[in-house]
Design an enzyme around this catalytic site. Structure first.
Site, PDB file in Angstrom:
ATOM      1  N   LYS A  83     -56.293  36.092  43.343  1.00 59.08           N
ATOM      2  CA  LYS A  83     -54.861  36.511  43.584  1.00 59.08           C
ATOM      3  C   LYS A  83     -54.480  36.790  42.277  1.00 59.08           C
ATOM      4  CE  LYS A  83     -51.055  34.895  46.439  1.00 59.08           C
ATOM      5  NZ  LYS A  83     -50.169  33.845  46.776  1.00 59.08           N
TER       6      LYS A  83
HETATM    7  C1  E4P Z   1     -48.202  33.744  49.534  1.00 64.02           C
HETATM    8  O1  E4P Z   1     -49.130  34.204  49.080  1.00 64.02           O
HETATM    9  C2  E4P Z   1     -46.918  33.676  48.634  1.00 64.02           C
HETATM   10  O2  E4P Z   1     -46.994  33.193  47.514  1.00 64.02           O
HETATM   11  C3  E4P Z   1     -45.656  33.186  49.263  1.00 64.02           C
HETATM   12  O3  E4P Z   1     -45.640  33.319  50.703  1.00 64.02           O
HETATM   13  C4  E4P Z   1     -44.388  33.190  48.572  1.00 64.02           C
HETATM   14  O4  E4P Z   1     -43.404  32.721  49.580  1.00 64.02           O
HETATM   15  P1  E4P Z   1     -42.059  32.452  49.190  1.00 64.02           P
HETATM   16  O5  E4P Z   1     -41.233  33.568  48.625  1.00 64.02           O
HETATM   17  O6  E4P Z   1     -41.379  31.684  50.269  1.00 64.02           O
HETATM   18  O7  E4P Z   1     -41.960  31.630  47.610  1.00 64.02           O
END
Ligand code: E4P
Length: 215
Positions: A83
């Site tokens: 990622k």
């Molecule tokens: C997923 O890959 C993201 O890191 C995650 O959904 C972020 O979510 P949040 O905005 O609730 O922290």
């Protein structure tokens, strides 16, 4: 349509898996920090219980650093997806990692323009964040619809959308309706989806009535 668990917590991941709700897992530094312990060990343990993609985020912000971290992450398990934050260096690194056969997810996408660049860079997945847009008064669902339309109208853009930062069951329903490839949801939302007061009332009434006949 795949559903991922947005968590680094092994118990949450296992519980979702038992319900058929763990086609993959997304983590980020915040989710890993909540668990405590070693980053690599946490990811290894997740990869032992999840056969689908497990997304692990790099911390470097420069091309060489992203590449080096990405290559190390890819060694943890075959199902690791690297990622990478949406940055110019990240786009360049995603292109190189693709050439090396390492799958990537370009994350922290907040506009359709960023989604186009990430898809063109060859990211296996692109990760727009709905909830964080909603939090600042923008329409996260509208962005998802726009990205879906761009990919549908340009089949040469070979990437999958992971809708992230999901906050509510309504997000899940709307995203499913628009044909988003993957929804990554926290345990809280997956649990909320099970619930309806009329289901609870119906069960309670059936149990009352069941006492009125012989078994
Ligand atoms: C997923 O890959 C993201 O890191 C995650 O959904 C972020 O979510 P949040 O905005 O609730 O922290």
């Amino acid at each position: 349509m795949d559903i991922y668990v947005d968590s680094a917590n092994l118990n949450e991941i296992k519980a979702a898996k038992e319900l058929g709700l763990c086609d993959g897992v997304t983590t980020n530094p915040t989710l890993i920090a909540k668990e405590g312990g070693s980053f690599t060990e946490i990811l290894k343990k997740i990869c032992e219980v999840v056969s689908g993609p497990v997304h692990a985020e790099v911390l470097s912000l420069d091309y060489a650093g992203i590449l080096s971290e990405g290559r190390e992450l890819a060694k943890i398990a075959e199902n690791i997806v690297v990622k990478i934050p949406m940055l110019e260096a990240g786009l360049k690194a995603a292109k190189t990692l693709k050439e090396e056969g390492i799958p990537t997810n370009i994350t922290l996408i907040f506009s359709a323009a960023q989604a186009i660049l990430a898809a063109k860079a060859g990211a296996t997945y692109i990760c727009p964040f709905l909830g964080r847009l909603d939090d600042i008064g923008h329409d996260g669902l509208q962005l998802l619809g726009q990205i879906r339309a761009i990919l549908d109208n340009n089949p040469d853009l070979d990437t999958q959308i992971i809708a992230a930062s999901i906050r509510t069951p309504l997000h899940m329903v709307e995203l499913s309706s628009m044909g988003v490839d993957i929804l990554t949801a926290p345990e809280k939302v997956l649990k909320q989806m099970q619930k309806h007061p009329l289901t609870d009332a119906g069960i309670a009434q059936f149990l009352v009535d069941a006492k009125k006949f012989a078994h």
